[in-house]
Design an enzyme around this catalytic site. Structure first.
Site, PDB file in Angstrom:
ATOM      1  N   GLU A 126      39.676  76.437   8.235  1.00 10.63           N
ATOM      2  CA  GLU A 126      40.960  77.110   7.994  1.00 10.63           C
ATOM      3  C   GLU A 126      42.032  76.173   8.544  1.00 10.63           C
ATOM      4  O   GLU A 126      42.231  76.095   9.757  1.00 10.63           O
ATOM      5  CB  GLU A 126      40.999  78.465   8.715  1.00 10.63           C
ATOM      6  CG  GLU A 126      39.999  79.476   8.185  1.00 10.63           C
ATOM      7  CD  GLU A 126      40.434  80.093   6.860  1.00 10.63           C
ATOM      8  OE1 GLU A 126      41.641  80.091   6.553  1.00 10.63           O
ATOM      9  OE2 GLU A 126      39.553  80.570   6.123  1.00 10.63           O
ATOM     10  N   CYS A 164      50.638  79.099  10.598  1.00  8.40           N
ATOM     11  CA  CYS A 164      50.074  78.212   9.577  1.00  8.40           C
ATOM     12  C   CYS A 164      50.605  78.524   8.187  1.00  8.40           C
ATOM     13  O   CYS A 164      50.719  77.641   7.354  1.00  8.40           O
ATOM     14  CB  CYS A 164      48.553  78.313   9.583  1.00  8.40           C
ATOM     15  SG  CYS A 164      47.960  79.984   9.383  1.00  8.40           S
TER      16      CYS A 164
HETATM   17  P1  NAD Z   1      44.104  71.563  16.574  1.00  3.29           P
HETATM   18  O1  NAD Z   1      43.361  71.094  15.389  1.00  3.29           O
HETATM   19  O2  NAD Z   1      44.783  70.578  17.432  1.00  3.29           O
HETATM   20  O3  NAD Z   1      43.145  72.404  17.551  1.00  3.29           O
HETATM   21  C1  NAD Z   1      42.337  73.466  17.097  1.00  3.29           C
HETATM   22  C2  NAD Z   1      41.117  73.586  18.004  1.00  3.29           C
HETATM   23  O4  NAD Z   1      40.351  72.396  17.905  1.00  3.29           O
HETATM   24  C3  NAD Z   1      41.423  73.782  19.485  1.00  3.29           C
HETATM   25  O5  NAD Z   1      40.525  74.724  20.004  1.00  3.29           O
HETATM   26  C4  NAD Z   1      41.191  72.406  20.086  1.00  3.29           C
HETATM   27  O6  NAD Z   1      40.733  72.453  21.421  1.00  3.29           O
HETATM   28  C5  NAD Z   1      40.106  71.847  19.196  1.00  3.29           C
HETATM   29  N1  NAD Z   1      40.177  70.386  19.074  1.00  3.29           N
HETATM   30  C6  NAD Z   1      41.263  69.591  19.214  1.00  3.29           C
HETATM   31  N2  NAD Z   1      40.936  68.289  19.016  1.00  3.29           N
HETATM   32  C7  NAD Z   1      39.606  68.274  18.745  1.00  3.29           C
HETATM   33  C8  NAD Z   1      38.670  67.231  18.449  1.00  3.29           C
HETATM   34  N3  NAD Z   1      39.047  65.971  18.388  1.00  3.29           N
HETATM   35  N4  NAD Z   1      37.394  67.574  18.223  1.00  3.29           N
HETATM   36  C9  NAD Z   1      37.000  68.855  18.257  1.00  3.29           C
HETATM   37  N5  NAD Z   1      37.835  69.893  18.543  1.00  3.29           N
HETATM   38  C10 NAD Z   1      39.124  69.603  18.778  1.00  3.29           C
HETATM   39  O7  NAD Z   1      45.126  72.660  15.998  1.00  3.29           O
HETATM   40  P2  NAD Z   1      46.209  73.506  16.788  1.00  3.29           P
HETATM   41  O8  NAD Z   1      47.295  72.602  17.265  1.00  3.29           O
HETATM   42  O9  NAD Z   1      45.559  74.395  17.785  1.00  3.29           O
HETATM   43  O10 NAD Z   1      46.762  74.445  15.610  1.00  3.29           O
HETATM   44  C11 NAD Z   1      47.754  74.029  14.739  1.00  3.29           C
HETATM   45  C12 NAD Z   1      47.217  73.688  13.372  1.00  3.29           C
HETATM   46  O11 NAD Z   1      46.310  74.669  12.947  1.00  3.29           O
HETATM   47  C13 NAD Z   1      48.285  73.653  12.316  1.00  3.29           C
HETATM   48  O12 NAD Z   1      48.048  72.586  11.439  1.00  3.29           O
HETATM   49  C14 NAD Z   1      48.132  74.966  11.601  1.00  3.29           C
HETATM   50  O13 NAD Z   1      48.616  74.978  10.268  1.00  3.29           O
HETATM   51  C15 NAD Z   1      46.672  75.160  11.666  1.00  3.29           C
HETATM   52  N6  NAD Z   1      46.332  76.572  11.594  1.00  3.29           N
HETATM   53  C16 NAD Z   1      45.681  77.029  10.513  1.00  3.29           C
HETATM   54  C17 NAD Z   1      45.407  78.386  10.411  1.00  3.29           C
HETATM   55  C18 NAD Z   1      44.687  78.965   9.224  1.00  3.29           C
HETATM   56  O14 NAD Z   1      44.269  80.113   9.313  1.00  3.29           O
HETATM   57  N7  NAD Z   1      44.523  78.252   8.131  1.00  3.29           N
HETATM   58  C19 NAD Z   1      45.783  79.241  11.434  1.00  3.29           C
HETATM   59  C20 NAD Z   1      46.427  78.719  12.538  1.00  3.29           C
HETATM   60  C21 NAD Z   1      46.701  77.373  12.617  1.00  3.29           C
END
Ligand code: NAD
Length: 481
Positions: free
Chosen positions: A233, A267
Site C-alpha cells: 500500500e 496518502c
Molecule cells: P516509509 O516507507 O518511510 O516507512 C514505512 C514503514 O517502513 C515504517 O514502519 C518504517 O520503519 C519502515 N521502513 C523504513 N525504511 C525501511 C527499510 N529500508 N526497510 C524496511 N522497512 C523500512 O513511509 P512513511 O514515511 O512512514 O509513510 C509515508 C508514505 O507512505 C507516503 O509515501 C504515503 O503516501 C505512504 N502511505 C500509503 C498509504 C496507503 O494506504 N497506500 C497509507 C499511508 C501512507
C-alpha cells in the site's frame, strides 16, 4: 590514540554484529512460536476468529483516551480528527468483518465442467500463517488496526512493526495488543528500518506493507528472496480535477477538507488541483473563504491543527514551499512546532520541484487547464496515482476520466471518503501499490483460495484414456472449445 580509536571501532563493530545476531535469533524464535501455535489449528474456527475480533474491538474502546492522547503527542491530532480518521474507521471495519465473516468462510461452490463430468468444484479459504504488517506514521493506529483485523479475520497470526516516527501511538498499541493477545498469536516489534530489515529476513507467510514507494521496492525484493506473497500500500501524487460544471463553493470545501486533515499528511490527499481556467478565480476565492471558516484565528494559532511529523519532513516541505510559484494563500510556518499553514500555490507547472514528488503536507498547487485532453495526457505521463478526485456534474466527463486514466481508487464530488466504504477495495496500481484490502477484500487478501474439484465415481468417461481413437478426439473437440 590512533590505536585506541581503532580498538573502539572494532569493539563497536563487534557490538553491532552481536546485537544483530541476538535480534535475529529473538525474531526467529518469535516466528517459530507463532508457527507452532498456528499449526495447532487454534486460529482456524469461525468462533475463535469472532471472539478475537470482539476482544480487539472492546480493547480499542477501552484504550480510546490513551490512543487520543498518543495521537495528539505524535501529530497533534484533535480527538475528533482521531476518531473520524483513525479510531472510528477501525471500529467500523471490525464490525463489518464480524458481521460478515461466517458467510465469507463458507466454501464457495462453483459449477463443474462437462469435460470432467460428473464433477463439482469448491473454493476453500485458508489462512497463510504468520503475517508481518509494517505500518507508517501518518495514520499510525488506523493503518495498523485495519490490516491486523483483516489478518485475524482470515485466521492468521500477526507480527506488527509500527512506525518509529509515531512512538507514542506505537507504545499504546503495543501495550493494548500485549494485554489482549499472546505473542504466539499477535506480537508487536517496535523499531526503525534496522529492525524492519531484520523482520524482512524472516520467513513470514505473508507481508503487508504500508509506506513509501521507495521502501515498497525494498520490501518486494526481500519478499522475492523467499517467495513470500505480499501486499504493498504505497503513495504518489493524487490529482484532483475541478471542472467548470460544478458547485465551486462545495468543491472548495470538500477538497480542502481532504487536503487539510492531518495537515495533508495523508496518502490519498489531493496532491494538486487541475482547475478549469473558467472557474479558477472563483475556486481560489472560495478556497480562501473556506480556509477562513476552518481556521478563524489562522491555522498556526489553532490548537487542533496537526503538525508535521518531524524536522526532516518539515524541512522537506519548507524547501518545496520556497521552490517556486506564487503563494495565493498561506505560506506562514512555525519552526518550533513544525506547523505549516494551508498554502495554495499558483503559477506552477510540471517542471517545478513541487510537481516532481508526493507533497505529503499542507501545500496545494493549482494548475489551470483549458481542455480535458491536456489533463488526461499530463496525468497519464506520470506514475499511476493512488487516488483521483473529480469535481464535476458532467457525467460524460466523469466517465471519460474513469475510462482513460488508471488510478487506485477515486471519488466523484468529494475526497478521501471512498476509503471508509468497506465494500470498495482500497489499494494502488503500478507504483502506488499492489493488492487491496478493506472488508471482504481484506479477508481475501489474507486468505489463500484453495481450489478443490470433486469427481463422482458412478461414471468414468473413457474418451480421455489411451489408446486414442478418432472418436475420442472428436468428442474432446466438442467438449473443449
Ligand atoms: P516509509 O516507507 O518511510 O516507512 C514505512 C514503514 O517502513 C515504517 O514502519 C518504517 O520503519 C519502515 N521502513 C523504513 N525504511 C525501511 C527499510 N529500508 N526497510 C524496511 N522497512 C523500512 O513511509 P512513511 O514515511 O512512514 O509513510 C509515508 C508514505 O507512505 C507516503 O509515501 C504515503 O503516501 C505512504 N502511505 C500509503 C498509504 C496507503 O494506504 N497506500 C497509507 C499511508 C501512507
Amino acid at each position: 590514540m590512533i590505536l585506541n580509536e581503532g580498538a573502539a571501532c572494532v569493539a563497536l563493530l563487534h557490538f553491532v554484529i552481536n546485537q544483530y545476531l541476538v535480534n535475529m535469533s529473538v525474531l526467529a524464535t518469535m516466528l517459530q512460536n507463532q508457527r507452532t501455535y498456528f499449526q495447532s489449528g487454534a486460529t482456524r474456527s469461525a468462533a475463535f476468529r469472532l471472539k478475537q475480533l470482539k476482544t480487539f474491538y472492546v480493547a480499542i474502546k477501552k484504550y480510546e483516551n490513551e490512543l487520543n492522547e498518543a495521537l495528539q503527542k505524535d501529530l497533534n491530532k484533535a480527538p475528533q480528527e482521531s476518531y473520524n480518521t483513525e479510531i472510528g474507521p477501525a471500529l467500523s471495519e471490525i464490525t463489518h468483518l464480524r458481521n460478515n465473516l461466517k458467510g465469507w468462510m463458507e466454501p464457495q461452490q462453483v459449477p463443474g465442467m462437462i469435460f470432467s463430468f460428473p464433477s463439482s468444484g469448491k473454493i476453500y479459504t485458508e489462512p497463510y500463517g504468520s503475517v508481518l504488517i509494517i505500518a507508517p506514521w501518518n495514520y499510525p493506529f488506523w493503518l495498523s488496526a485495519v490490516p491486523i483485523a483483516g489478518a485475524l479475520s482470515a485466521g492468521n497470526c500477526v507480527v506488527l512493526k509500527p512506525s518509529e516516527l509515531a512512538p507514542a501511538t506505537s507504545a499504546v498499541m503495543k501495550k493494548m495488543l500485549e494485554e489482549i493477545f499472546n505473542p504466539e498469536y499477535v506480537a508487536v516489534v517496535e523499531g526503525d528500518a534496522t529492525i524492519s530489515t531484520q523482520l524482512l529476513e524472516q520467513s513470514f507467510d505473508y507481508i503487508f506493507f504500508t509506506g513509501s514507494t521507495t521502501v515498497g521496492k525494498v520490501v518486494a525484493q526481500a519478499a522475492a528472496k523467499n517467495l513470500i506473497p505480499y501486499t504493498l500500500e504505497l503513495g504518489g501524487k493524487s490529482p484532483c480535477i475541478v471542472d467548470k460544471e460544478v458547485n465551486v463553493s462545495l468543491a472548495a470545501r470538500r477538497l480542502l477538507w481532504g487536503k487539510m486533515i492531518n495537515s495533508g499528511q495523508t496518502c490519498v490527499a489531493p496532491d494538486f488541483v487541475y482547475v478549469h481556467r473558467e472557474v479558477q478565480e472563483q475556486l481560489v476565492s472560495e478556497m480562501k473563504k473556506v480556509l477562513q471558516q476552518f481556521y478563524p484565528q489562522g491555522a498556526l494559532n489553532d490548537s487542533t491543527y496537526p503538525r508535521i511529523v518531524n524536522e526532516k519532513h518539515y524541512q522537506r516541505l519548507m524547501t518545496l514551499l520556497k521552490s517556486g510559484g506564487n503563494i495565493l494563500w498561506g505560506g506562514k510556518s512555525n519552526d518550533t512546532n513544525h506547523l505549516i499553514e494551508p498554502t495554495i500555490i499558483g503559477g506552477v507547472g510540471w517542471n517545478d520541484t513541487i510537481m516532481k514528488e508526493e507533497i505529503f503536507g499542507p501545500l496545494l498547487p493549482l494548475l489551470p487547464y483549458d481542455n480535458l485532453d491536456e489533463v488526461i495526457h499530463a496525468v497519464n505521463t506520470q506514475p499511476k496515482p493512488l487516488s483521483l478526485y473529480i469535481f464535476s456534474n458532467n457525467k460524460k466527463l466523469q466517465q471519460r476520466i474513469i475510462r482513460e486514466v488508471p488510478f487506485g481508487g477515486g471519488l466523484i464530488n468529494d475526497t478521501i471518503e471512498h476509503l471508509g466504504n468497506p465494500h470498495l477495495p482500497f489499494g494502488g496500481t503500478g507504483t502506488s501499490g499492489q493488492g487491496a484490502y478493506h472488508g471482504k477484500y481484506s479477508f481475501d487478501t489474507f486468505s489463500h483460495h484453495k481450489s478443490v474439484m470433486k469427481k463422482g465415481t458412478w461414471l468414468d468417461l473413457s474418451f480421455r484414456y489411451p489408446p486414442y481413437r478418432k472418436i475420442s478426439l472428436r468428442l474432446a473437440k466438442l467438449l473443449l472449445r
